[in-house]
Design an enzyme around this catalytic site. Structure first.
Site, PDB file in Angstrom:
ATOM      1  N   ALA A   1      66.545   1.715 -16.298  1.00  0.00           N
ATOM      2  CA  ALA A   1      66.427   0.340 -16.801  1.00  0.00           C
ATOM      3  C   ALA A   1      66.465   0.309 -18.326  1.00  0.00           C
ATOM      4  CB  ALA A   1      65.142  -0.303 -16.284  1.00  0.00           C
ATOM      5  N   TYR A   2      65.776   1.235 -18.948  1.00  0.00           N
ATOM      6  CA  TYR A   2      65.774   1.320 -20.419  1.00  0.00           C
ATOM      7  C   TYR A   2      67.177   1.596 -20.936  1.00  0.00           C
ATOM      8  CZ  TYR A   2      64.839   3.267 -25.066  1.00  0.00           C
ATOM      9  OH  TYR A   2      64.850   3.540 -26.415  1.00  0.00           O
TER      10      TYR A   2
END
Length: 251
Positions: free
Chosen positions: A155-156
């Site tokens: 996600a990052y």
């Protein structure tokens, strides 16, 4: 005229190092912090000891509703401290990480990352654009994890991938104003980011050293110095680029 740069999330880590390197290069600094005002004030004092002027303002880059009030506060600070109404550079640095496998990442974690790293960067830059001088600079902080896979951070990394695409679009749209827009992508760096593992875990540092051309993990000054160099007056013809500052990690 004195150059002024705004660095978000500059009370610690890479933002702090960037602010100090900019000050060493003769640039005054407006720095933001979300929490820990004492850390922000320590950076302000460090900048002043370098002979430059600095101001710290609170900002949560994940809360777009606060941006109009922040811009108003910034305008006041610029007028009171510099007699100006504009900035020469913006560094979108503020952020946080989430270390979780794809199957365990929650929607709350995902939204938190996107709000800070994508939506926040997008709309803060939009809100500050009228204050950035023609011929100014915007530097977005990305990550080496958009090129190599080194941790469970899907996600990052996805958020930072969006920032890199945004960087190219901004470079195209703001080019007529002479504003150069780039992204700097740090590799593994020894800060408290992600729990401080790269800084404190010797086993992790040994592993990272083995896959990095320079033979060690990065330190905050490696990134701060590179960021300041990208904002120097002699690099105005560099725009729309992703510049990786990783010491040659996973080449």
């Amino acid at each position: 005229m004195t150059r002024i740069a705004l660095v978000t999330g500059a009370n610690r880590g890479l933002g702090r190092s960037t602010a100090l390197h900019l000050a060493e290069a003769g640039t005054d600094v407006v720095l933001t912090y979300r929490s820990h005002p004492e850390e922000a004030e320590a950076v302000v004092e460090a900048v002043r000891k370098l002979g430059r002027t600095a101001v710290a303002l609170r900002l949560d880059t994940g809360d777009t509703s606060a941006f109009p009030a922040f811009v108003a506060e910034l305008r006041t600070a610029l007028k009171e401290n510099w007699g100006r109404e504009d900035l020469d550079a913006l560094v979108n640095n503020a952020g946080h990480g989430v270390h979780a496998p794809f199957v365990e990442t929650t929607e709350e974690q995902f939204d938190g990352l996107m709000n800070v790293h994508v939506k926040g960067v997008y709309f803060l830059t939009q809100a500050l654009l009228p204050l950035i001088v023609d011929g100014g600079r915007i530097l977005n902080v990305s990550t080496g994890l958009t090129r190599f896979i080194a941790a469970p951070t899907s996600a990052y990394a996805a958020a930072k991938g969006a920032v890199e695409i945004l960087t190219r679009y901004l470079a195209k749209e703001l080019g007529p104003r002479g504003i150069a827009v780039n992204a700097i992508a740090p590799g593994a760096t020894g800060t408290d980011f992600g729990g401080g593992g790269v800084r404190d875990n010797e086993e992790m540092r040994t592993m990272l050293s083995s896959v990095t051309a320079m033979g060690r993990p990065g330190e905050p000054d490696d990134i701060g110095a590179a960021a300041a160099a990208l904002l120097a007056e002699g690099t105005s013809w560099v725009t729309g680029q992703r510049i990786e500052a990783s010491g040659g990690m996973m080449l």
